[in-house]
Write a protein that holds these residues in place. Structure first.
Motif, PDB file in Angstrom:
ATOM      1  N   GLY A 251       0.812  -1.214   0.000  1.00 25.50           N
ATOM      2  CA  GLY A 251       0.000   0.000   0.000  1.00 25.50           C
ATOM      3  C   GLY A 251       0.843   1.261   0.000  1.00 25.50           C
ATOM      4  N   ILE A 252       1.894   1.281   0.810  1.00 22.44           N
ATOM      5  CA  ILE A 252       2.778   2.444   0.870  1.00 22.44           C
ATOM      6  C   ILE A 252       3.477   2.658  -0.467  1.00 22.44           C
ATOM      7  CG2 ILE A 252       4.898   3.328   1.917  1.00 22.44           C
ATOM      8  CD1 ILE A 252       2.466   3.668   3.654  1.00 22.44           C
ATOM      9  N   ALA A 253       3.940   1.567  -1.088  1.00 22.18           N
ATOM     10  CA  ALA A 253       4.648   1.679  -2.368  1.00 22.18           C
ATOM     11  C   ALA A 253       3.747   2.288  -3.441  1.00 22.18           C
ATOM     12  CB  ALA A 253       5.152   0.306  -2.797  1.00 22.18           C
ATOM     13  N   GLU A 254       2.491   1.863  -3.492  1.00 21.57           N
ATOM     14  CA  GLU A 254       1.570   2.397  -4.476  1.00 21.57           C
ATOM     15  C   GLU A 254       1.251   3.868  -4.193  1.00 21.57           C
ATOM     16  OE1 GLU A 254      -0.706   3.178  -7.555  1.00 21.57           O
ATOM     17  OE2 GLU A 254       0.437   1.313  -7.308  1.00 21.57           O
TER      18      GLU A 254
ATOM     19  N   ASN B  76       4.748  10.323  -6.738  1.00 25.45           N
ATOM     20  CA  ASN B  76       5.909  10.615  -7.577  1.00 25.45           C
ATOM     21  C   ASN B  76       5.507  10.881  -9.027  1.00 25.45           C
ATOM     22  OD1 ASN B  76       7.614  10.315  -5.396  1.00 25.45           O
ATOM     23  ND2 ASN B  76       8.109   8.169  -5.855  1.00 25.45           N
ATOM     24  N   GLU B  77       4.451  10.207  -9.482  1.00 23.34           N
ATOM     25  CA  GLU B  77       3.995  10.389 -10.857  1.00 23.34           C
ATOM     26  C   GLU B  77       2.942  11.493 -10.963  1.00 23.34           C
ATOM     27  OE1 GLU B  77       2.722   6.630 -12.305  1.00 23.34           O
ATOM     28  OE2 GLU B  77       4.716   5.708 -12.149  1.00 23.34           O
TER      29      GLU B  77
ATOM     30  N   TRP C  25      -2.340  12.815  -8.305  1.00 21.82           N
ATOM     31  CA  TRP C  25      -2.688  13.314  -6.979  1.00 21.82           C
ATOM     32  C   TRP C  25      -4.167  13.192  -6.632  1.00 21.82           C
ATOM     33  CZ3 TRP C  25       0.572  18.195  -8.338  1.00 21.82           C
ATOM     34  CH2 TRP C  25       1.941  17.903  -8.178  1.00 21.82           C
ATOM     35  N   ALA C  26      -4.995  12.738  -7.545  1.00 28.96           N
ATOM     36  CA  ALA C  26      -6.425  12.634  -7.245  1.00 28.96           C
ATOM     37  C   ALA C  26      -6.643  11.685  -6.066  1.00 28.96           C
ATOM     38  CB  ALA C  26      -7.188  12.127  -8.460  1.00 28.96           C
ATOM     39  N   THR C  27      -7.283  12.193  -5.027  1.00 27.25           N
ATOM     40  CA  THR C  27      -7.445  11.420  -3.796  1.00 27.25           C
ATOM     41  C   THR C  27      -8.203  10.114  -4.029  1.00 27.25           C
ATOM     42  OG1 THR C  27      -7.440  13.438  -2.474  1.00 27.25           O
ATOM     43  CG2 THR C  27      -8.368  11.464  -1.450  1.00 27.25           C
ATOM     44  N   ASP C  28      -9.289  10.174  -4.782  1.00 25.26           N
ATOM     45  CA  ASP C  28     -10.067   8.967  -5.038  1.00 25.26           C
ATOM     46  C   ASP C  28      -9.263   7.944  -5.840  1.00 25.26           C
ATOM     47  OD1 ASP C  28     -12.205   9.997  -3.685  1.00 25.26           O
ATOM     48  OD2 ASP C  28     -13.231  10.740  -5.485  1.00 25.26           O
ATOM     49  N   GLY C  29      -8.459   8.438  -6.784  1.00 24.26           N
ATOM     50  CA  GLY C  29      -7.631   7.529  -7.569  1.00 24.26           C
ATOM     51  C   GLY C  29      -6.588   6.836  -6.716  1.00 24.26           C
ATOM     52  N   ILE C  30      -5.915   7.593  -5.855  1.00 22.67           N
ATOM     53  CA  ILE C  30      -4.914   6.989  -4.963  1.00 22.67           C
ATOM     54  C   ILE C  30      -5.577   5.973  -4.050  1.00 22.67           C
ATOM     55  CG2 ILE C  30      -3.292   7.437  -3.083  1.00 22.67           C
ATOM     56  CD1 ILE C  30      -2.739  10.157  -4.302  1.00 22.67           C
ATOM     57  N   ARG C  31      -6.729   6.352  -3.495  1.00 18.70           N
ATOM     58  CA  ARG C  31      -7.431   5.458  -2.579  1.00 18.70           C
ATOM     59  C   ARG C  31      -7.800   4.141  -3.257  1.00 18.70           C
ATOM     60  NH1 ARG C  31     -11.122   8.719  -1.401  1.00 18.70           N
ATOM     61  NH2 ARG C  31     -10.248   9.550   0.557  1.00 18.70           N
ATOM     62  N   SER C  32      -8.304   4.211  -4.478  1.00 12.02           N
ATOM     63  CA  SER C  32      -8.709   2.987  -5.171  1.00 12.02           C
ATOM     64  C   SER C  32      -7.504   2.138  -5.552  1.00 12.02           C
ATOM     65  CB  SER C  32      -9.535   3.331  -6.412  1.00 12.02           C
ATOM     66  OG  SER C  32      -8.761   4.067  -7.356  1.00 12.02           O
TER      67      SER C  32
ATOM     68  N   ALA D 237      -6.916  14.183   4.741  1.00 14.80           N
ATOM     69  CA  ALA D 237      -6.239  15.233   5.510  1.00 14.80           C
ATOM     70  C   ALA D 237      -5.086  15.864   4.729  1.00 14.80           C
ATOM     71  CB  ALA D 237      -5.732  14.687   6.830  1.00 14.80           C
ATOM     72  N   GLY D 238      -4.794  15.327   3.538  1.00 15.36           N
ATOM     73  CA  GLY D 238      -3.737  15.884   2.704  1.00 15.36           C
ATOM     74  C   GLY D 238      -2.339  15.459   3.090  1.00 15.36           C
ATOM     75  N   GLU D 239      -2.201  14.360   3.847  1.00 13.90           N
ATOM     76  CA  GLU D 239      -0.873  13.909   4.232  1.00 13.90           C
ATOM     77  C   GLU D 239      -0.207  13.186   3.073  1.00 13.90           C
ATOM     78  OE1 GLU D 239      -0.485  11.831   7.879  1.00 13.90           O
ATOM     79  OE2 GLU D 239      -2.152  12.868   8.848  1.00 13.90           O
ATOM     80  N   VAL D 240       1.117  13.192   3.090  1.00 16.79           N
ATOM     81  CA  VAL D 240       1.911  12.494   2.061  1.00 16.79           C
ATOM     82  C   VAL D 240       2.869  11.565   2.759  1.00 16.79           C
ATOM     83  CG1 VAL D 240       1.738  14.373   0.402  1.00 16.79           C
ATOM     84  CG2 VAL D 240       3.634  14.347   2.020  1.00 16.79           C
ATOM     85  N   VAL D 241       3.373  10.614   2.001  1.00 19.99           N
ATOM     86  CA  VAL D 241       4.353   9.653   2.542  1.00 19.99           C
ATOM     87  C   VAL D 241       5.636   9.746   1.725  1.00 19.99           C
ATOM     88  CG1 VAL D 241       2.659   8.053   3.479  1.00 19.99           C
ATOM     89  CG2 VAL D 241       3.401   7.803   1.115  1.00 19.99           C
TER      90      VAL D 241
END
Length: 235
Positions: free
Chosen positions: A94-97, A103-104, A107-114, A231-235
């Motif tokens: 999950g973290i890697a994705e 990195n790419e 940034w769409a939140t729903d896209g990252i979540r899915s 919340a807009g956090e990044v890893v």
């Protein structure tokens, strides 16, 4: 021949396990060797799976303890970077994705979540499949070994009756060796099948329990990921 004399003749005949094997027909010998190999294989699988399950359970407990006390994904990733069992691979996927999406610049939140949810599910499936690995051996041996042993028994009894007909003698000294060889094949079949069935039921239950624990973690993990994304956090 009188009954007592027949019993005496049978008693003088060597019915040890080694003798039964050496004097058996080649078909019965093949059945005996195959069943003995299957029994050894089953015990190897049992010990291997028991060790893997114990290791996985310890890994799950360690990760859940750290996950509950330290919400920082970066610290958890560094702490469990070398772990290959339990929850760590699911967390790492999950973290890697998430990081790759950032990195790419996806940034769409729903896209990252899915996408994170998808890779977490795939990692969970892989871990569950790893737990189930080789259990099919136990199921196969448990179901097939009694019938293989029965085949050896039928073949041995046929040979015993053939020997009776050829010798024209129905004394125990003639009948007992062939019958004993035949029944020994059945005993080997049961010796392989009974532990295999018991172990399969136990290990399948353990695998399902571990999978349920990982599924529960995946749900909690995705809930936390979703909250951090909102919340807009990044890893």
């Amino acid at each position: 021949m009188e009954p007592l004399a027949q019993a005496a003749d049978a008693a003088h005949y060597d019915l040890s396990v080694l003798t039964l094997f050496l004097q058996a027909d080649w078909v019965v010998k093949a059945v005996m060797i195959g069943l003995a190999f299957a029994s050894v294989w089953c015990w190897a699988v049992i010990f291997n799976r028991a060790a893997v399950f114990a290791q996985t359970q310890r890994a799950i407990r360690r990760f859940e303890k750290s996950f509950a006390s330290n919400p920082s994904f970066g610290v958890l990733e560094e702490q469990f970077a070398t772990h290959r069992h339990g929850l760590a691979p699911i967390f790492a996927a999950g973290i890697a994705e998430w990081r790759q999406s950032m990195n790419e610049k996806a940034w769409a939140t729903d896209g990252i979540r899915s996408r994170v949810s998808l890779v977490v599910e795939l990692a969970l499936t892989e871990e569950s499949a790893a737990l189930q690995r080789r259990l099919s051996v136990l199921a196969t041996v448990g179901s097939a070994a009694p019938f293989i042993g029965l085949f050896g028994t039928v073949w041995g009894i046929m040979n015993a009756f053939t020997a009776i007909a050829a010798s024209e003698d129905t004394s125990l000294a003639v009948v007992a060796p062939g019958i004993a060889e035949a029944l020994f094949a059945t005993a080997l079949g049961l010796l392989a099948a009974i532990p295999a069935v018991i172990a399969y039921n136990k290990l399948s239950s353990d695998a399902a329990r571990l999978t349920a624990q990982m599924e529960s973690f995946a749900d909690r993990y995705m809930a936390l990921v979703s909250r951090k994304l909102d919340a807009g956090e990044v890893v």
